[in-house]
Design an enzyme around this catalytic site. Structure first.
Site, PDB file in Angstrom:
ATOM      1  CD  GLU A  93      -2.600  -1.207   2.629  1.00 41.61           C
ATOM      2  OE1 GLU A  93      -2.482  -0.252   3.429  1.00 41.61           O
ATOM      3  OE2 GLU A  93      -3.305  -2.201   2.871  1.00 41.61           O
ATOM      4  CB  CYS A 106       2.245   7.165   3.843  1.00 39.17           C
ATOM      5  SG  CYS A 106       2.696   5.948   5.106  1.00 39.17           S
ATOM      6  CB  CYS A 117       2.682  -2.854  16.578  1.00 43.14           C
ATOM      7  SG  CYS A 117       4.329  -2.133  16.354  1.00 43.14           S
ATOM      8  CB  CYS A 120       0.060  -2.266  13.444  1.00 42.99           C
ATOM      9  SG  CYS A 120       0.468  -1.807  11.744  1.00 42.99           S
ATOM     10  CB  SER A 192       8.603   5.734  10.781  1.00 41.68           C
ATOM     11  OG  SER A 192       8.073   5.232  11.991  1.00 41.68           O
ATOM     12  CG  LEU A 216       9.335   5.375  23.022  1.00 42.87           C
ATOM     13  CD1 LEU A 216      10.583   4.508  22.964  1.00 42.87           C
ATOM     14  CD2 LEU A 216       9.663   6.739  23.636  1.00 42.87           C
ATOM     15  CG  ASN A 290      -7.476   4.684  11.835  1.00 43.61           C
ATOM     16  OD1 ASN A 290      -8.669   4.500  12.036  1.00 43.61           O
ATOM     17  ND2 ASN A 290      -6.998   5.095  10.660  1.00 43.61           N
TER      18      ASN A 290
END
Length: 349
Positions: A93, A106, A117, A120, A192, A216, A290
């Site tokens: 994506e 992005c 994570c 995610c 990132s 973090l 989100n």
């Protein structure tokens, strides 16, 4: 017929040799380099200053488009999300995020993500492979084609852990920022990472003023390992590496905190962050979660009042903060959601 070579994966020497082998001249090789890396050539017919016979021969060997658009969705806020198919049937994506008259791209660096994570979608299927230099670069040129101009900023925050594909990523970015390439400003690129202190230092040693954002999520080591189960380094190590990057590049690091209600948005979490980051020139970027379907299902996004309360605790503790609002929420714009809607068998069609 032999499989074609992704043109943007070839270095300058190999590209020059191929042009000469196909009957071109040295100045044709120079022009092809400009077409690929300064003008974003995606269609051989546009390269009209190259002889048609040479273009035809090169097109049999070189592939300009390694990505194909499988799906495009636009959210009510103007966020554009692209599902891009790869040559092996996988998908990634890329997202274009508007901010007034400006836009941010992005980009992804891997097929899937190894980090895992708990909040995610990117890592739900694990990591399959790294993206090549061409696959990373092409996301930029597809976005420019869609916008009609380059995006104003780039954030390498899509699917994947950028530091796990550092070589291909930095080679791609080198071509973007090169005066002989897109001449894009390195200061407008943010990379990132969720960890890898030694690779943060390696990135710093390249001498490019890329912005660094460290995911973090928590200052307490145990809580961070709960949120990021694969985390191998304590927060203190990441902060030291980010501080090194800041000194080497002159760019203040950003620390990202995805806020989860009652998990990492409590007063003690804010106090731990203030203690960890005290005295370091930096910014804390707060990102209310989100919502996305993930195993466990007990995660909640904090409401606006809780987010502002947490932000107040940080600022009273001496930290500079920013707040990232939800973008593209009605079109599955959180990382990995659109990809997961297409099982691998469908992506290959």
């Amino acid at each position: 017929m032999p499989e074609r070579i992704p043109a943007r994966d070839l270095d300058a020497g190999a590209l020059d040799a191929l042009v000469l082998e196909e009957g071109g001249r040295p100045f044709h090789a120079r022009e092809l380099h400009l077409w690929l890396h300064a003008r974003g050539l995606l269609d051989w017919n546009r390269a009209t200053n190259l002889p048609k016979a040479l273009r035809d021969r090169l097109s049999e060997t070189l592939e300009l488009r390694t990505l194909r658009l499988l799906e495009e969705e636009e959210a009510r806020d103007g966020t554009l999300k692209f599902l891009l198919g790869l040559g092996d049937g996988e998908a990634i994506e890329a997202v274009l995020i508007p901010r007034g008259t400006r836009s941010t791209l992005c980009m992804s660096t891997q097929v899937g993500c190894p980090v895992g994570c708990i909040f995610c979608a990117s890592g739900l299927e694990g990591v399959r492979r790294n993206l090549s230099r061409a696959e990373i670069l092409e996301q930029f040129w597809i976005a420019r084609e869609r916008l009609g101009r380059p995006p104003d900023n780039i954030v390498v925050m899509g699917i994947g852990e950028p530091m796990a594909n550092l070589r291909n990523l930095t080679e791609a970015l080198d071509l973007l920022v090169s005066p002989k390439g897109a001449a894009y400003s390195a200061r407008r690129i943010t990379i990132s990472t969720s960890g890898h202190p030694e690779r943060i230092r390696r990135l710093a040693s390249l001498g490019k003023p890329y912005e660094l954002a460290v995911s973090l999520h928590a200052a307490d080591p145990d809580l961070r390992r709960e949120l990021v189960p694969t985390a191998k380094h304590d927060p203190e190590e990441l902060v030291r590496a980010a501080a090194f990057h800041g000194r080497a590049t002159g760019r203040e690091p950003t620390f990202e905190i995805v806020l989860l209600a009652d998990r990492n948005d409590r007063r003690e979490d804010a106090e731990a962050l203030c203690s960890l980051l005290r005295g370091l020139p930096c910014t804390v970027n707060l990102i209310p979660w989100n919502p996305v379907e993930v195993p466990g299902g007990d995660l909640r996004s904090p409401g606006d009042r809780r987010v502002e309360r947490f932000r107040g605790w940080l600022e009273r503790g001496g930290l500079k903060t920013t707040l990232r609002r939800h973008r593209g929420r009605d079109r599955d714009a959180a990382c990995g959601q659109l990809r997961l809607r297409r099982p691998p068998a469908i992506r290959k069609k």
